[in-house]
Design a protein around this motif. Structure first.
Motif, short mmCIF file in Angstrom:
data_model
loop_
_atom_site.label_atom_id
_atom_site.label_comp_id
_atom_site.label_asym_id
_atom_site.label_seq_id
_atom_site.Cartn_x
_atom_site.Cartn_y
_atom_site.Cartn_z
N SER A 5 4.93 -2.12 4.46
CA SER A 5 3.65 -1.57 4.89
C SER A 5 2.60 -1.71 3.79
N PHE A 27 -2.50 -3.62 2.40
CA PHE A 27 -2.06 -2.52 3.26
C PHE A 27 -1.94 -3.03 4.68
N LYS A 28 -0.76 -2.89 5.28
CA LYS A 28 -0.54 -3.32 6.66
C LYS A 28 -0.50 -2.12 7.60
N LYS A 29 -0.62 -0.94 7.03
CA LYS A 29 -0.57 0.30 7.80
C LYS A 29 -1.77 1.13 7.38
N THR A 30 -2.45 1.75 8.32
CA THR A 30 -3.66 2.51 7.98
C THR A 30 -3.40 4.00 7.81
N VAL A 31 -2.32 4.51 8.40
CA VAL A 31 -2.03 5.93 8.34
C VAL A 31 -0.60 6.13 7.82
#
Length: 60
Positions: A5, A27-31
């Motif tokens: 992520s 970053f491959k995930k925002t949350v």
């Protein structure tokens, strides 16, 4: 991160007689949720350790 992520890459290159350090944080995930915190904490700890490592140059 084990689940990819976040990806951290560090690269050293020579440009016009100067050594250049390039750092890419992807970053491959925002949350990130609370259960992700231990992994996230370890990731940033390792990342800062890598960024503080000394660079040793050897003449060929």
């Amino acid at each position: 991160m084990p689940d990819t992520s976040i990806i951290f890459r560090r690269k050293f290159v020579e440009q016009d007689g100067t050594i250049v350090s390039r750092i890419l944080i992807q970053f491959k995930k925002t949350v990130f949720f609370g259960e992700d915190y231990p992994g996230l904490f370890d990731f940033y700890k390792k990342m800062y350790e890598m960024m503080n490592e000394q660079v040793v140059l050897k003449k060929l």
